[in-house]
Design an enzyme around this catalytic site. Structure first.
Site, PDB file in Angstrom:
ATOM      1  N   GLU A 333     101.507  37.853   9.408  1.00  0.00           N
ATOM      2  CA  GLU A 333     100.193  38.219   9.932  1.00  0.00           C
ATOM      3  C   GLU A 333      99.844  37.297  11.100  1.00  0.00           C
ATOM      4  OE1 GLU A 333      96.699  39.437  11.023  1.00  0.00           O
ATOM      5  OE2 GLU A 333      97.807  40.590   9.521  1.00  0.00           O
ATOM      6  N   ASP A 380     101.802  47.989   9.486  1.00  0.00           N
ATOM      7  CA  ASP A 380     100.414  48.441   9.398  1.00  0.00           C
ATOM      8  C   ASP A 380      99.617  47.788  10.525  1.00  0.00           C
ATOM      9  OD1 ASP A 380      97.999  49.510   8.610  1.00  0.00           O
ATOM     10  OD2 ASP A 380      97.716  48.136   6.924  1.00  0.00           O
ATOM     11  N   CYS A 406      96.519  53.681  12.391  1.00  0.00           N
ATOM     12  CA  CYS A 406      95.119  54.073  12.574  1.00  0.00           C
ATOM     13  C   CYS A 406      94.904  54.661  13.966  1.00  0.00           C
ATOM     14  CB  CYS A 406      94.189  52.885  12.342  1.00  0.00           C
ATOM     15  SG  CYS A 406      94.490  51.476  13.432  1.00  0.00           S
TER      16      CYS A 406
END
Length: 450
Positions: A333, A380, A406
């Site tokens: 991350e 993601d 998204c």
């Protein structure tokens, strides 16, 4: 040299004229599309198969934009919006369309984008992940606006494409207990002596209670703190304050972190939960997030001792369940604070086959000593996609790639990269994370064929 007058394309005469147009489709942002004098005209609020009266608001060389004045012949998909604030609030933009119509449009738009920009026409179209159409949001941030003349503080959402705050009394897509708190909170905030120094208010519905995060620009006095504490006790809600440095302080009690279940029930042995600090990103639709996690697990089919890389892992939304299934998981991350919380979550769930790293995901992480061989990959990313990451991931050659998106535009662009590198699109499915809006989320499964 003589100069001749040339009318500007956006002349007041052209823009003031009212037109009757026939709408033939929706664009990917949910606006109706019509034709006028050889130009495409985008009409927010209009639906396919409608005849509408519009007023042009913008003229460009190849297209125009128009304001919907009246629906002369309505579509069979047109419905009455449930929210009284729909036409002024900027939160939702498809409440005028049936839920089934919304999903049909989103699925068609997803397929169109993937075929047009990725050339990805193969694969199996999976059933869309759908859930409740109303009161599905477990989190929302409300804006505040203090009027220096009236000394009144408004609480609501931003108007569409504007910084103006639309005061609201309810929200039809927000979890009902949170929606019911909007009016009481607006009254409370107007009773505080520091109301001119208040920022946004975030409301959160978690599995361990309801939470409110109030942004403050200066410390509150004891009287204001007492009012907040009494409100929290009366409404059975945890209230915390966030200062200019981003630090959080509980009101009337110690700071409690919200918790969401990702897998199972908290009483079950296979349950997985995720706690987070207010301000960190989490999926706002809990019902769909659980379905999304379950589908990712099904598609990746993690086996014991397989090494799975989870990029853009956040606080472990996918990493934690993957590790629970027995795989060795590496989560990476780019936000250090979220990595810290991910490690807390791994420990809380007693998961020791899971390691989190903070890293620049545009850099070549294949050179890191901890990377090693990767069997499967989950992506993601944010709306920008994972294009930079895919440049170095070609060295890893994972057998399966699950891409959660998204933004269908960046998904299509990145899919083209995977297809060029010998992957085949096996599954593609819509994720209806945000009913009543045009937003499209999707999940795609790719498998290495060569």
């Amino acid at each position: 040299m003589a100069q001749f007058f040339k009318a500007k394309p956006n002349s007041s005469k052209q823009l003031s004229a009212k037109l009757s147009l026939s709408v033939n489709q929706l664009d990917h942002l949910g606006a109706g599309i019509a034709q006028h004098q050889g130009k495409v005209v985008f009409i927010p609020g209009a639906l396919p198969d409608e005849t509408v009266t519009v007023q042009l608001t913008e003229q460009k060389k190849n297209y125009a934009r128009a304001k919907l004045i009246k629906v002369d012949t309505p579509s069979s998909e047109r419905v009455e919006p449930e929210c009284p604030h729909y036409h002024t609030c900027g939160g939702c933009d498809l409440q005028h369309m049936s839920l089934s119509g919304q999903r049909e449009h989103k699925e068609a738009a997803l397929l169109d984008i993937m075929a047009k920009f990725a050339g990805a026409e193969g694969g199996t179209l999976s059933p869309a992940l759908t859930g409740e159409g109303w009161h599905y949001r477990r989190r929302a941030r409300l804006a505040t606006l203090f009027d220096k003349n009236t000394k009144h503080l408004s609480l609501g959402f931003r108007a569409a494409s504007s910084s103006n705050v639309v005061p609201i009394s309810q929200c039809q897509v927000l979890a009902k207990p949170l929606s019911d708190l909007i009016v009481p909170f607006a009254k409370l905030l107007n009773q505080l002596s520091a109301k001119a120094s208040l920022g946004h208010l975030e409301l959160i519905a978690a599995d361990n209670g309801h939470f409110a995060v109030l942004r403050i620009t200066k410390a509150l006095n004891d009287k204001d703190l007492a009012k907040l504490s009494a409100f929290a006790e009366q409404h059975l809600i945890h209230i915390c304050l966030q200062d200019n440095e981003g630090q959080f302080q509980g009101v009337g009690a110690e700071l409690v972190l919200p918790v969401y279940q990702l897998l199972g029930d908290k009483a079950e042995s296979d349950a997985v939960s995720l706690s987070f600090t207010p301000g960190n990103f989490v999926q706002v639709n809990g019902q769909i997030n659980k379905a999304m996690v379950a589908q990712a697990l099904d598609w990746l089919a993690p086996a014991p001792d397989e090494r799975i890389l989870d990029l853009f892992c956040g606080m472990g939304n996918f990493s934690l369940p993957l590790a629970k299934m027995g795989a060795d998981v590496i989560g990476v991350e780019g936000v250090a604070e979220m990595v810290t919380q991910a490690r807390v979550n791994a420990k809380a769930n007693n998961l020791d086959k899971l390691t989190f790293y903070h890293g620049d995901l545009s850099a070549d992480l294949s050179l890191e000593p901890w990377m090693g061989k990767i069997d499967k990959l989950l992506l993601d990313p944010a709306r920008a996609g994972a294009f930079e990451s895919l440049q170095w991931l070609k060295k890893m050659k994972p057998r399966k790639v699950v891409y959660v998106s998204c933004n269908p535009a960046s998904l299509a662009r990145d899919s083209a990269v995977l297809l060029e590198r010998g992957y085949r699109l096996q599954q593609l499915g819509l994720i209806d994370m945000f009913p009543q809006t045009h937003h499209i989320e999707a999940m795609a499964l790719f498998e290495l064929t060569k």
